[in-house]
Design an enzyme around this catalytic site. Structure first.
Site, PDB file in Angstrom:
ATOM      1  N   ASP A 116       0.614  -1.323  -0.088  1.00 40.43           N
ATOM      2  CA  ASP A 116      -0.011   0.164  -0.030  1.00 40.43           C
ATOM      3  C   ASP A 116       0.955   1.290   0.027  1.00 40.43           C
ATOM      4  O   ASP A 116       1.751   1.323   0.745  1.00 40.43           O
ATOM      5  CB  ASP A 116      -1.205  -0.240   1.371  1.00 40.43           C
ATOM      6  CG  ASP A 116      -1.744   1.195   1.544  1.00 40.43           C
ATOM      7  OD1 ASP A 116      -1.899   2.147   0.403  1.00 40.43           O
ATOM      8  OD2 ASP A 116      -2.075   1.198   2.591  1.00 40.43           O
ATOM      9  N   HIS A 168      -3.944   4.281   6.914  1.00 42.57           N
ATOM     10  CA  HIS A 168      -2.775   3.996   5.918  1.00 42.57           C
ATOM     11  C   HIS A 168      -1.521   4.265   6.585  1.00 42.57           C
ATOM     12  O   HIS A 168      -1.010   5.480   7.033  1.00 42.57           O
ATOM     13  CB  HIS A 168      -2.958   4.355   4.474  1.00 42.57           C
ATOM     14  CG  HIS A 168      -4.236   4.241   3.857  1.00 42.57           C
ATOM     15  ND1 HIS A 168      -4.313   3.102   2.816  1.00 42.57           N
ATOM     16  CD2 HIS A 168      -5.407   4.640   3.963  1.00 42.57           C
ATOM     17  CE1 HIS A 168      -5.527   2.995   2.381  1.00 42.57           C
ATOM     18  NE2 HIS A 168      -6.166   4.226   3.101  1.00 42.57           N
TER      19      HIS A 168
END
Length: 556
Positions: A196, A369
């Site tokens: 990610d 994130h």
């Protein structure tokens, strides 16, 4: 097209690279394909009238006999939202953790395909064999529970997909990431890591979700009247902390917004939300209780025009009205492109007299994130030979590639790809493989893929300069004009104030038709083109506008 080559491993994305959304990643070895995630993306500004965007799965449909299943990393829309559309074309088993499966089943039930879809529950302990491939899983921290990363073991080596993640040492639900398992996977050897990249430009570690709870408690403690909290419906950790704050400060909680109500019901039923039985109230009861005893949780943290918070701000919500002195918390940061929508909503809330708390003024949001140090930690745990940054716009992928270099991944072993680019690995050596068909499939209402560039171009033209419809009736016997031309304007000029202009346009059409008759032009296509060209030139000279011109010719 990838040929059937038993000794080669192919890794590619059909969505999720050079953008944030519609995630779909594919690992293929010979005749075995596994798909990781199946998300959607919300339309960009120029996609007029489009509801959502999903990946182009032409390659998977052409090879559907090889597709063994879809593995889901977590329950966010950009990872599961495409399933109701994709499973209609590609009916394969789906594998997901308990909460993710609960959210998926709700979607499939609404789409009337639940009973036709094979569903398999997984956990971090699961091991699933797909021909020459074997998938195992590891727990990660994200802004929704039950998030996992995936390790696909292939004859060439292990391919690891992190899913969306950060390292939260004090998670709200107490479920920490499987750091030891990640390290064990890395010790055994990782051939390729897909990780990610969303926060690859942000320095440091991403903060713990628990700190948001402290910020919310401070807001609830100071609030004199009602508290309205807007956040992402899928952020169950955030919802739990709002529930905890209500419980701590003696407030009842009303939930508004269709998606928020659905997620709260599903997460509560599955045990992922702990809500006291007497805490929730119906929105109809809000005005019956003292203001300091009420809190509202709603959708609309991105300023969406039809969301609950936006309707409240515009005084158009059927059940909730924001009053001067109410405290409104926007517990989210803007998705790129939504800044103006959120700014407009915040301004309107201030005009009403509400006290607005948002990420620029208070600590009421952290990302789900990982930032740069989280990403470095993942790279160091996995120690991959090859690295593919995923889930992010190009600049984020590039920043993540530089982070990988900084922790020791060789530059020639890093592949920054676009959707459809393949990385081909054979004999432990990787290179770029063939380009696969990919793109964006636009969903408009019930139509899937029937709106393309030409339709969008016409919509853009209509939105800019409007439309002029020219109706002419001809005699079938001799081709003379029996009636018209009649000109109808929509979105071009206001007819009552532009009668002279439309009269002159009428004359232009008449002259063009007479010229065509003299030249014995009788084909409708040619007549329409002549009318369109002459009228377009005239209107541009007079107005500097280019409306869409639609000639309609009838014969009687």
């Amino acid at each position: 097209m990838i040929k059937n080559q038993r000794g080669k491993l192919h890794i590619f994305a059909l969505g999720g690279l050079d953008e944030i959304g519609k995630n779909m990643y594919v690992v293929q070895y010979g005749n075995d394909i596994v798909v990781i995630d199946s998300g959607l993306m919300f339309p960009e500004q120029e996609m007029l009238g489009i509801d959502i965007v999903i990946p182009d799965i032409t390659y998977l449909i052409e090879n559907q006999d090889k597709v063994r299943g879809i593995l889901l990393t977590h329950g966010h829309e950009d990872h599961i939202g495409g399933l109701p559309y994709i499973l209609r074309q590609l009916n394969v088993p789906i594998y997901a953790t308990k909460l993710t499966m609960g959210l998926v089943e709700h979607k499939l039930r609404e789409a009337h395909i639940l009973n036709n879809t094979k569903r398999v529950l997984i956990s971090s302990e699961s091991e699933i064999t797909f021909g020459a491939l074997k998938a195992t899983f590891f727990n990660t921290n994200h802004s929704i529970p039950d998030s996992v990363g995936v390790c696909v073991e292939t004859p060439e080596g292990a391919v690891v997909h992190t899913g969306d993640f950060k390292f939260d040492m004090t998670p709200v639900n107490g479920m920490q990431a499987d750091i030891h398992k990640m390290a064990e996977i890395g010790r055994k050897g990782v051939l390729c890591l897909l990780s990610d990249s969303t926060n690859a430009e942000r320095s440091g570690f991403t903060g713990s979700e628990r700190t948001v709870g402290e910020g919310l408690n401070e807001v609830f403690r100071k609030a004199k009247q009602r508290v309205i909290v807007a956040t992402f419906a899928s952020n169950i950790h955030r919802i739990q902390q709002v529930v905890d704050a209500c419980n701590l400060y003696g407030r009842k909680l009303a939930v508004v917004g269709r998606s928020m109500v659905n997620v709260v019901n599903i997460a509560s039923d599955l045990g992922y939300l702990q809500i006291p039985s007497d805490l929730l109230i119906d929105p109809d009861e809000i005005n019956r209780l003292p203001a300091h005893k009420v809190a509202v949780m709603s959708t609309g943290s991105q300023g969406e025009s039809m969301s609950a918070l936006t309707q409240m701000a515009n005084a158009s919500h059927r059940k909730v009205e924001i009053l001067p002195g109410d405290t409104v918390v926007i517990a989210a940061t803007p998705i790129p492109g939504n800044e103006k929508l959120i700014g407009r909503t915040v301004d309107q809330l201030f005009r009403i007299g509400a006290d607005v708390v948002y990420s620029k003024t208070s600590h009421v949001h952290v990302s789900g994130h990982g930032s740069q140090e989280d990403l470095k930690l993942m790279l160091n745990l996995m120690k991959p030979k090859y690295f593919i940054p995923i889930h992010g716009e190009y600049r984020m992928l590039r920043a993540h590639a530089q982070l990988a270099e900084s922790v020791g991944v060789r530059p020639e072993n890093i592949f920054i790809c676009d959707n459809g680019d393949t990385v081909e690995i054979s004999g432990g050596k990787a290179r770029y493989g063939p380009k696969l068909p990919t793109g964006k499939v636009l969903i408009d209402g019930l139509g899937v893929g029937d709106v393309g560039n030409i339709v969008l171009r016409d919509r853009k033209l209509l939105s800019q300069d409007g439309i002029l419809v020219v109706v002419v009736t001809l005699s079938k016997a001799n081709g003379t004009i029996l009636s018209g031309p009649d000109i109808i304007s929509r979105g071009f000029v206001y007819v009552r104030e532009s009668e002279q202009l439309l009269e002159e346009a009428n004359q232009v059409v008449n002259q063009t038709m007479e010229k065509c008759m003299k030249e014995q032009v009788s084909e409708w296509a040619s007549l329409k083109t002549s009318i369109r060209d002459a009228l377009s030139k005239f209107l541009f000279e007079r107005t500097r506008r280019r409306p869409m011109i639609l000639p309609i010719i009838m014969e009687v």
